[in-house]
Design an enzyme around this catalytic site. Structure first.
Site, mmCIF file in Angstrom:
data_model
loop_
_atom_site.group_PDB
_atom_site.id
_atom_site.type_symbol
_atom_site.label_atom_id
_atom_site.label_comp_id
_atom_site.label_asym_id
_atom_site.label_seq_id
_atom_site.Cartn_x
_atom_site.Cartn_y
_atom_site.Cartn_z
ATOM 1 C CD1 TRP A 1 28.375 4.295 -43.275
ATOM 2 C CD2 TRP A 1 30.345 4.886 -42.420
ATOM 3 N NE1 TRP A 1 29.157 3.175 -43.230
ATOM 4 C CE2 TRP A 1 30.376 3.508 -42.721
ATOM 5 C CE3 TRP A 1 31.487 5.481 -41.872
ATOM 6 C CZ2 TRP A 1 31.495 2.720 -42.481
ATOM 7 C CZ3 TRP A 1 32.593 4.697 -41.652
ATOM 8 C CH2 TRP A 1 32.593 3.342 -41.951
ATOM 9 C CG ASN A 2 26.932 2.364 -38.989
ATOM 10 O OD1 ASN A 2 27.489 3.338 -38.506
ATOM 11 N ND2 ASN A 2 26.596 1.329 -38.275
ATOM 12 C CE LYS B 1 30.661 15.491 -36.647
ATOM 13 N NZ LYS B 1 30.587 14.759 -37.926
ATOM 14 N N GLY C 1 30.356 5.913 -32.612
ATOM 15 C CA GLY C 1 31.471 5.890 -33.564
ATOM 16 C C GLY C 1 32.552 4.961 -33.059
ATOM 17 N N GLY C 2 33.777 5.213 -33.474
ATOM 18 C CA GLY C 2 34.872 4.318 -33.108
ATOM 19 C C GLY C 2 35.564 4.734 -31.817
ATOM 20 C CD GLU D 1 25.480 3.014 -26.948
ATOM 21 O OE1 GLU D 1 25.951 1.892 -27.195
ATOM 22 O OE2 GLU D 1 24.772 3.250 -25.960
ATOM 23 C CG LEU D 2 32.703 3.749 -28.098
ATOM 24 C CD1 LEU D 2 33.973 3.815 -27.280
ATOM 25 C CD2 LEU D 2 32.516 5.025 -28.908
ATOM 26 C CB CYS E 1 28.113 -1.053 -33.501
ATOM 27 S SG CYS E 1 26.363 -0.998 -33.198
ATOM 28 C CD GLU F 1 33.982 -2.093 -34.993
ATOM 29 O OE1 GLU F 1 34.596 -1.033 -34.788
ATOM 30 O OE2 GLU F 1 32.774 -2.251 -34.765
HETATM 31 P P1 NAD Z 1 34.246 7.596 -36.433
HETATM 32 O O1 NAD Z 1 34.508 7.484 -34.991
HETATM 33 O O2 NAD Z 1 35.379 7.809 -37.364
HETATM 34 O O3 NAD Z 1 33.225 8.792 -36.764
HETATM 35 C C1 NAD Z 1 32.011 8.919 -36.085
HETATM 36 C C2 NAD Z 1 31.606 10.378 -36.043
HETATM 37 O O4 NAD Z 1 32.564 11.108 -35.288
HETATM 38 C C3 NAD Z 1 31.531 11.056 -37.407
HETATM 39 O O5 NAD Z 1 30.400 11.889 -37.434
HETATM 40 C C4 NAD Z 1 32.805 11.891 -37.445
HETATM 41 O O6 NAD Z 1 32.709 13.035 -38.254
HETATM 42 C C5 NAD Z 1 32.931 12.287 -36.000
HETATM 43 N N1 NAD Z 1 34.279 12.708 -35.603
HETATM 44 C C6 NAD Z 1 35.459 12.401 -36.188
HETATM 45 N N2 NAD Z 1 36.472 12.962 -35.498
HETATM 46 C C7 NAD Z 1 35.919 13.639 -34.466
HETATM 47 C C8 NAD Z 1 36.457 14.426 -33.394
HETATM 48 N N3 NAD Z 1 37.752 14.629 -33.232
HETATM 49 N N4 NAD Z 1 35.578 14.953 -32.499
HETATM 50 C C9 NAD Z 1 34.258 14.736 -32.607
HETATM 51 N N5 NAD Z 1 33.706 14.025 -33.609
HETATM 52 C C10 NAD Z 1 34.522 13.480 -34.530
HETATM 53 O O7 NAD Z 1 33.425 6.301 -36.762
HETATM 54 P P2 NAD Z 1 33.117 5.734 -38.190
HETATM 55 O O8 NAD Z 1 34.351 5.101 -38.677
HETATM 56 O O9 NAD Z 1 32.418 6.756 -38.993
HETATM 57 O O10 NAD Z 1 32.034 4.620 -37.773
HETATM 58 C C11 NAD Z 1 32.366 3.348 -37.460
HETATM 59 C C12 NAD Z 1 32.458 3.113 -35.965
HETATM 60 O O11 NAD Z 1 31.209 3.390 -35.310
HETATM 61 C C13 NAD Z 1 32.746 1.667 -35.682
HETATM 62 O O12 NAD Z 1 33.733 1.516 -34.689
HETATM 63 C C14 NAD Z 1 31.414 1.137 -35.204
HETATM 64 O O13 NAD Z 1 31.465 -0.023 -34.461
HETATM 65 C C15 NAD Z 1 30.864 2.291 -34.465
HETATM 66 N N6 NAD Z 1 29.404 2.163 -34.298
HETATM 67 C C16 NAD Z 1 28.889 1.910 -33.053
HETATM 68 C C17 NAD Z 1 27.518 1.752 -32.867
HETATM 69 C C18 NAD Z 1 26.933 1.495 -31.493
HETATM 70 O O14 NAD Z 1 25.765 1.769 -31.303
HETATM 71 N N7 NAD Z 1 27.669 0.979 -30.543
HETATM 72 C C19 NAD Z 1 26.663 1.852 -33.960
HETATM 73 C C20 NAD Z 1 27.211 2.103 -35.206
HETATM 74 C C21 NAD Z 1 28.582 2.264 -35.347
#
Ligand code: NAD
Length: 487
Positions: free
Chosen positions: A149-150, A173, A225-226, A247-248, A281, A379
């Site tokens: 979301w961010n 997505k 994402g995470g 990119e986590l 992140c 985190e």
């Molecule tokens: P998340 O991993 O829960 O969700 C990220 C995305 O993945 C969402 O669009 C979600 O709908 C999707 N998703 C969820 N389950 C899935 C599945 N089983 N298969 C495929 N897609 C799925 O992350 P979050 O909590 O929304 O975001 C925070 C995380 O993102 C933090 O860990 C943060 O550090 C990381 N982040 C990393 C960067 C980077 O560039 N390294 C930048 C921003 C955020």
């Protein structure tokens, strides 16, 4: 309430289901969003797959692709105020930050627009006299781009820009939390004139994510994402064997030596951890400060944290807005409680702001006597800084690398040779020296370990969306001899 739609195969469409998006500043529903299921995802991937080999896209010159990307960049710039307002409304990120970031997002599209016709193949000096051998760089295929979301507009630009420059097609997505800015961005994609199916944008949760990442027609998954979700994605990619770039998150060290300019370092630390209400992140969430200046430095940070103006995200004077979700607020509060139980001391903040909205104040935890506190390892993705002190440079380096993540790091010192030793020793994808959080389309961005793999930004990111085709051409006019006739 406002209503948003998916963008699939060049048309706007409702999702199979819908959900209500909450305004993080009030906690009240403000918009109806489409919710993609596996069938919606299949339609989008099928459209992207068809578009990939269509005359309208595959037959377009690289220069023409670049011009389309440039048009998209101009539209993003022209519509920046609307996109910023929507991102602020749907995610709670303050308007100061969304306005500045979206203006810069246009630069990412411009950079990749310029790169589209500079992705070159090469010629090999092959060890056979009657052969010409060269390498063609070709687009890898359908890209599944998934963002949290961010900073959704930013995180999608670093995927769409290089993927489109390379000639791929994309299914993007958006997160189910705060998808409004990306669904609005789809209108600009349409206006720019990309052929139908080249860019498809939908939103949904894990079900849509699973369908997308395991789809047989997906060739590359670009995920932000995470780490837990990343593990699901890597498992899903066992189905289609798609290439992944991940990119986590991070637990990035922010290291302050006694010879640093403390005021400058304090300002960088405050923005390094409290910008985006900590939902970044690269947040510099572990402060490692030399013991001799710890008290003085903490006093500055505390004063700045307590002076920060917490308020409605759409006000220009607001410095700390709400978190995106109540879930995030509750998670942060629980992790703080566990860390205090493990011996961390609360310097400031620590409890959610009461009342409507998902507000959380800047928080500082002194972990000098609590080396095992979870706040030093996990985190938060929120406005929480954990502090540890060190005496020597060797200790600083050891502490910096005491993490399973490896995304970003910051070093504040005026000692040039020490800076170089730290740059060499830190295990992270980014080292910022006497600065923090600087980014550019020209500079690669990414990490290793639990922070993922692959790099976004720069030329290498565009090459990452290509595959190499090796071409052998025989130059001799002599017929190939019959292999079954002995000579
Ligand atoms: P998340 O991993 O829960 O969700 C990220 C995305 O993945 C969402 O669009 C979600 O709908 C999707 N998703 C969820 N389950 C899935 C599945 N089983 N298969 C495929 N897609 C799925 O992350 P979050 O909590 O929304 O975001 C925070 C995380 O993102 C933090 O860990 C943060 O550090 C990381 N982040 C990393 C960067 C980077 O560039 N390294 C930048 C921003 C955020």
């Amino acid at each position: 309430m406002d209503r948003f739609q998916h963008y699939i195969d060049g048309s706007f469409a409702d999702g199979t289901a819908t959900f209500e998006s909450l305004d993080p500043a009030t906690g009240a529903a403000w918009a109806v969003m489409p919710l993609a299921d596996a069938a919606d995802v299949d339609r989008a991937v099928t459209a992207a797959h068809r578009a990939f080999t269509s005359a309208a896209w595959a037959g377009m010159t690289a220069s023409a692709r670049g011009k389309l990307l440039m048009r998209l960049a101009d539209l993003v710039q022209a519509h920046a105020p609307r996109l910023a307002a929507l991102e602020t409304r749907d995610t709670g990120k303050i308007i100061r930050e969304t306005s500045a970031q979206i203006a810069y997002v246009a630069e990412y599209y411009r950079y990749y627009a310029g790169l589209a016709d500079k992705i070159e193949g090469s010629h090999l000096p092959i060890d056979k006299p009657d052969m010409e051998v060269w390498l063609r760089r070709e687009p890898v295929g359908v890209v599944a781009a998934i963002v949290p979301w961010n900073s959704q507009l930013f995180l999608s630009a670093v995927k769409l820009g290089p993927a489109l420059a390379a000639g791929c097609t994309v299914v993007l997505k958006a997160s189910e939390d705060g998808p409004a800015p990306l669904l609005q961005f789809a209108r600009l994609v349409h206006e720019a004139g990309f052929p139908p199916g080249v860019i498809n944008i939908l939103t949904g949760g894990p079900e849509a994510g699973r369908a997308l990442t395991s789809h047989p027609k997906v060739a590359h998954i670009a995920f932000t994402g995470g780490p837990d979700t990343a593990r699901h994605i890597v498992r899903a990619s066992a189905e289609n064997l798609a290439k992944t770039s991940l990119e986590l998150g991070g637990k990035s060290p922010f290291i302050v030596f006694e010879d640093a300019d403390l005021e400058s370092a304090a300002n960088a630390q405050v923005s390094g951890i409290f910008a985006a209400t900590g939902q970044s992140c690269v947040a510099g969430s572990r402060l490692l400060v030399q013991r001799s200046v710890k008290e003085a430095f903490l006093a500055r940070l505390k004063a700045k944290a307590e002076a920060a103006h917490i308020g409605a995200p759409d006000r220009m004077e607001t410095e700390i807005g709400p978190l995106c979700t109540a879930r995030q607020r509750d998670r942060i509060e629980a992790l703080i409680a566990q860390s205090l139980a493990a011996g961390a001391n609360l310097v400031t903040g620590g409890h959610a702001v009461s009342g409507a909205g998902f507000y959380f104040p800047p928080t500082i935890l002194d972990c000098t006597d609590a080396p095992d506190a979870p706040c030093l390892r996990q985190e938060f993705f929120g406005p929480v800084l954990s502090v540890v002190s060190f005496d020597t440079e060797e200790q600083a380096l050891e502490l910096a690398n005491e993490t399973e993540f490896g995304l970003a790091s910051g070093v504040f010192t005026r000692n040039l040779t020490r800076a170089h030793r730290m740059i060499r020793g830190i295990r992270a994808g980014i080292v910022w020296v006497n600065t923090y959080r600087a980014v550019s389309p020209i500079a690669p961005f990414g990490g290793h370990g639990l922070s993922g793999h692959g790099r976004e930004g720069g030329l290498a990111a565009a090459l990452d969306y290509t595959t190499i085709k090796t071409v052998w051409l025989r130059t001799s006019d002599d017929p190939i001899p019959d292999p079954f006739v002995m000579r």
